[in-house]
Design an enzyme around this catalytic site. Sequence first.
Site, PDB file in Angstrom:
ATOM      1  CB  THR A 231       1.218  -8.415   2.868  1.00 25.85           C
ATOM      2  OG1 THR A 231       2.421  -7.653   3.014  1.00 25.85           O
ATOM      3  CG2 THR A 231       1.131  -9.444   3.984  1.00 25.85           C
TER       4      THR A 231
ATOM      5  NE  ARG B 277      26.307  -5.466  -1.504  1.00 33.23           N
ATOM      6  CZ  ARG B 277      25.300  -6.022  -0.837  1.00 33.23           C
ATOM      7  NH1 ARG B 277      25.454  -6.394   0.421  1.00 33.23           N
ATOM      8  NH2 ARG B 277      24.129  -6.202  -1.422  1.00 33.23           N
TER       9      ARG B 277
ATOM     10  NE  ARG C  37      -3.522  -2.052   7.534  1.00 35.87           N
ATOM     11  CZ  ARG C  37      -2.371  -1.618   7.038  1.00 35.87           C
ATOM     12  NH1 ARG C  37      -1.551  -0.928   7.784  1.00 35.87           N
ATOM     13  NH2 ARG C  37      -2.055  -1.874   5.799  1.00 35.87           N
TER      14      ARG C  37
ATOM     15  CE1 TYR D  59      23.896  -3.241  10.551  1.00 36.05           C
ATOM     16  CE2 TYR D  59      24.828  -2.501   8.472  1.00 36.05           C
ATOM     17  CZ  TYR D  59      24.494  -3.523   9.333  1.00 36.05           C
ATOM     18  OH  TYR D  59      24.753  -4.823   8.987  1.00 36.05           O
TER      19      TYR D  59
ATOM     20  CG  PHE E  98      -1.522   1.180   1.710  1.00 36.62           C
ATOM     21  CD1 PHE E  98      -2.146   2.061   0.829  1.00 36.62           C
ATOM     22  CD2 PHE E  98      -1.488   1.498   3.071  1.00 36.62           C
ATOM     23  CE1 PHE E  98      -2.716   3.237   1.298  1.00 36.62           C
ATOM     24  CE2 PHE E  98      -2.063   2.657   3.535  1.00 36.62           C
ATOM     25  CZ  PHE E  98      -2.663   3.535   2.656  1.00 36.62           C
TER      26      PHE E  98
ATOM     27  CG  ASN F 126       8.034 -11.586   0.360  1.00 34.49           C
ATOM     28  OD1 ASN F 126       7.252 -10.653   0.431  1.00 34.49           O
ATOM     29  ND2 ASN F 126       8.305 -12.383   1.381  1.00 34.49           N
TER      30      ASN F 126
ATOM     31  CB  VAL G 154      14.309  -7.916   1.827  1.00 36.37           C
ATOM     32  CG1 VAL G 154      13.952  -7.212   0.535  1.00 36.37           C
ATOM     33  CG2 VAL G 154      13.237  -7.731   2.883  1.00 36.37           C
TER      34      VAL G 154
ATOM     35  CG  LEU H 152       8.362   1.743   3.027  1.00 28.62           C
ATOM     36  CD1 LEU H 152       9.711   2.423   2.774  1.00 28.62           C
ATOM     37  CD2 LEU H 152       7.312   2.348   2.128  1.00 28.62           C
TER      38      LEU H 152
ATOM     39  CE1 TYR I  18       4.515  -4.105  11.520  1.00 26.25           C
ATOM     40  CE2 TYR I  18       3.461  -2.818  13.245  1.00 26.25           C
ATOM     41  CZ  TYR I  18       3.958  -2.910  11.958  1.00 26.25           C
ATOM     42  OH  TYR I  18       3.902  -1.825  11.117  1.00 26.25           O
TER      43      TYR I  18
HETATM   44  N1  UDP Z   1     -10.879  -2.440  14.804  1.00 23.30           N
HETATM   45  C1  UDP Z   1     -12.261  -2.608  14.958  1.00 23.30           C
HETATM   46  N2  UDP Z   1     -12.937  -3.331  14.014  1.00 23.30           N
HETATM   47  C2  UDP Z   1     -12.331  -3.874  12.919  1.00 23.30           C
HETATM   48  C3  UDP Z   1     -10.922  -3.700  12.757  1.00 23.30           C
HETATM   49  C4  UDP Z   1     -10.230  -2.980  13.721  1.00 23.30           C
HETATM   50  O1  UDP Z   1     -12.854  -2.114  15.928  1.00 23.30           O
HETATM   51  O2  UDP Z   1     -13.031  -4.503  12.110  1.00 23.30           O
HETATM   52  C5  UDP Z   1     -10.162  -1.648  15.817  1.00 23.30           C
HETATM   53  C6  UDP Z   1      -8.942  -2.348  16.405  1.00 23.30           C
HETATM   54  O3  UDP Z   1      -9.318  -3.161  17.498  1.00 23.30           O
HETATM   55  C7  UDP Z   1      -8.099  -1.159  16.812  1.00 23.30           C
HETATM   56  C8  UDP Z   1      -8.426  -0.090  15.778  1.00 23.30           C
HETATM   57  O4  UDP Z   1      -9.660  -0.483  15.194  1.00 23.30           O
HETATM   58  O5  UDP Z   1      -8.480  -0.682  18.093  1.00 23.30           O
HETATM   59  C9  UDP Z   1      -7.379   0.032  14.679  1.00 23.30           C
HETATM   60  O6  UDP Z   1      -7.108  -1.271  14.212  1.00 23.30           O
HETATM   61  P1  UDP Z   1      -6.196  -1.568  12.950  1.00 23.30           P
HETATM   62  O7  UDP Z   1      -6.182  -3.053  12.785  1.00 23.30           O
HETATM   63  O8  UDP Z   1      -6.614  -0.755  11.789  1.00 23.30           O
HETATM   64  O9  UDP Z   1      -4.744  -1.053  13.340  1.00 23.30           O
HETATM   65  P2  UDP Z   1      -3.920  -0.888  14.708  1.00 23.30           P
HETATM   66  O10 UDP Z   1      -4.002   0.554  15.010  1.00 23.30           O
HETATM   67  O11 UDP Z   1      -4.558  -1.714  15.804  1.00 23.30           O
HETATM   68  O12 UDP Z   1      -2.574  -1.371  14.360  1.00 23.30           O
END
Ligand code: UDP
Length: 312
Positions: free
Chosen positions: A36, A107, A187, A160, A12, A33, A58, A74, A146
């Site tokens: 995602t 490099r 998300r 580095y 994205f 790769n 990578v 990224l 993560y």
């Molecule tokens: N969330 C939600 N419903 C969904 C997906 C996410 O309520 O269907 C909530 C999730 O629990 C978090 C926030 O939205 O509190 C943002 O989640 P996201 O996965 O986008 O990213 P995060 O900020 O958690 O990395």
Amino acid sequence: MPRAVVTGGAGFIGSHLADRLISEGWQVVVVDNLITGRLENLQHLMGRDDFRFIQHDVCEPFDVEGPVDYVFHLASTASPVDFVRHPLETLRVGSYGTENALELALRKGAKFLFSSTSEVYGDPLVHPQPETYWGNVNPIGVRGVYDEAKRYAESLVMAYHRYKGADTRIVRIFNTYGERMRLDDGRVVPNFVCQALRGEPITVYGDGRQTRSFGYVADLIEGIWRLAHSDYHEPVNIGNPEERTILEFAQLIKQLTGSDSPIVFREFLTPDDPKQRCPDITRARQILGWEPSTPLEEGLQRTIAYFRGRLE
Ligand code: UDP
């Protein structure tokens, strides 16, 4: 013509960065790769003389033929659904992947920019979060793969820089949305928008009182561009400090899509879901003269139009 390598360039954010670099007259080599990322995000660049795609993980050492002026690293899973699905890959790309990208930059004598995350702050006890806050991360939690991979990667980048003379930068990216997010990446933005457009229930996790601050991808890319051209080596937050609860956000999506979907409450997907998140962007303002310029509703309208097109 400067030449950049963008790891994770089929994703994205990576694909938007590739577009920006090309529009600024750079040559771009994307290394991805496709775990995602999606080739579809780069389709419009394929076949150009100033663009090349290399399918490679990578986490395995790699080289790129010819000169390289900048390595933008990224590559990573980025959504909670993805890092729960690919936990070991997530740890590896932060560790081995970052080291391999740094070695390539050394490099080639190239500058280096690492995409870190607001997740380094974990479930923050300081609010909003300045870069000087060290965070509150559960190392053995489900999200730890993560958070700790990114925290380790930041340490590696700084080592580095300090001990090997690498010319590095670190951007801490807060929740970002926009065109080219995967419909199924899990998300909150793709979930809520797709649910609203399909007339399905909008799934708020927990009680919806947790907060997030959403930044539009074009603003993020402008911040990355400016950071890339600065000589600042410590992390810089890039995000939109306009904070909302997730329940308010669900209501906004419902309103902007004109949907009749009910809002329903579900269990959290991951424990340790941060209860609040909002960037302190004082540093970005002072050092980069950057601040977001896209209002949430405007960015969301564009994103909704994109998802509408994909669902048809
Ligand atoms: N969330 C939600 N419903 C969904 C997906 C996410 O309520 O269907 C909530 C999730 O629990 C978090 C926030 O939205 O509190 C943002 O989640 P996201 O996965 O986008 O990213 P995060 O900020 O958690 O990395």
